[in-house]
Design an enzyme around this catalytic site. Structure first.
Site: not given
Ligand code: NAP
Length: 263
Positions: A155, A169
């Protein structure tokens, strides 16, 4: 010895290749599964929800040979069971796409223990367990000219500082980017490439509330003035899985319209 150059269509052709895409029932995983199928690969998708698996299998079967296997990949025993099922007939796997992922947004003061365990188990440990379980099959599939491929979906949250309070995350994705480089060094001589794709904003269940609220603003501030589309994700996955991507390993490729790369 002179290696024959591929024709234009051979460069991106995946006919005869076997691929596994985790989290392939929706969102980015489905974009990737569809792209690999259209390039000619046989694709297995996996996610927890059995109904969603059956539905996605039906939807994707329009594009080629697809099989959906329900599994909870946050557990090592489930990763091993999936690996056994995927390789039972041929003992080989050409392409592993570690896409299944989870996000947890919560303010720093109340960020719970479970938000670490849930997210790190799926986003970081699960790709490792799947590589471990599928190593014999990847080794059998790969050759010096046409290595087997592992593609980890990271990401841009691990490249710039995300706006949301998603501590576990962004940390799990940064660790996954590093794991990509570590495995690339070890597995390159075994004819297996390991690369990561770091998506920017793409429409999905995970991103639905963010894009509902901030989608227009995110698009307006992106250098390419839009969020990601199906073809953007399918394109990079087909590239990394095909002859065109055979000489890349240990890379992290941002696919983000310039959001993090120019920040
Ligand atoms: N969308 C974005 O903008 C964006 C940006 C950067 C990175 N990413 C990354 O891209 C990947 C896909 O995200 P997405 O946005 O497409 O998310 P999504 O719409 O929430 O899809 C996640 C997929 O993973 C599966 N999954 C979740 N938990 C699982 C588990 N324990 N075991 C097996 N499968 C599981 C889900 O199915 P079940 O719920 O049925 O299990 C679903 O198929 C993730 O790694 C995410 O971090 C996304």
């Amino acid at each position: 010895m002179k290696i024959q150059s591929a024709t234009q269509s051979e460069l991106f052709d995946l006919t005869g290749k076997r691929a596994l895409v985790t989290g392939g029932t929706r969102g980015i995983g489905m974009m990737i599964a569809r792209g690999l199928l259209r390039a000619g690969a046989r694709v297995v998708i996996s996610a927890r929800n059995a109904d969603a698996c059956a539905q996605a299998q039906e939807e994707l079967s329009e594009y080629g040979d697809v099989w959906a296997i329900p599994a909870d990949l946050s557990r090592p025993d489930e990763c091993a069971r999936l690996a056994d099922l995927v390789t039972a007939d041929s003992g080989t796997l050409d392409v592993l796409v570690n896409n299944a992922g989870a996000m947890w947004d919560e303010p720093l003061e109340t960020f719970p223990v479970a938000a670490w365990d849930t997210v790190v188990d799926l986003n970081l440990k699960s790709p490792f367990w799947l590589v471990q379980a599928l190593l014999p099959a990847l080794r059998t599939a790969g050759t010096a000219d046409d290595p087997a491929r592992v593609v980890n979906i990271g990401s841009i949250a691990a490249i710039h500082i995300p706006a949301r309070p998603n501590y576990s995350y962004s940390s799990s994705k940064a660790a996954l980017h590093q794991l990509t480089r570590v495995l690339a060094k070890e597995l390159g001589p075994q004819h297996i490439t390991v690369n990561a794709v770091a998506p920017g904003p793409f429409p999905s269940t995970m991103m639905a509330s963010t894009l509902d609220e901030f989608g227009d603003a995110i698009a307006a501030s992106a250098p390419l003035r839009r969020i990601g589309r199906d073809d953007d994700m399918a394109g990079v996955a087909v590239f990394l899985a095909s002859r065109a991507g055979a000489y890349l390993t240990g890379t992290v490729i941002p696919v983000d319209g310039g959001i993090a790369t120019t920040a």
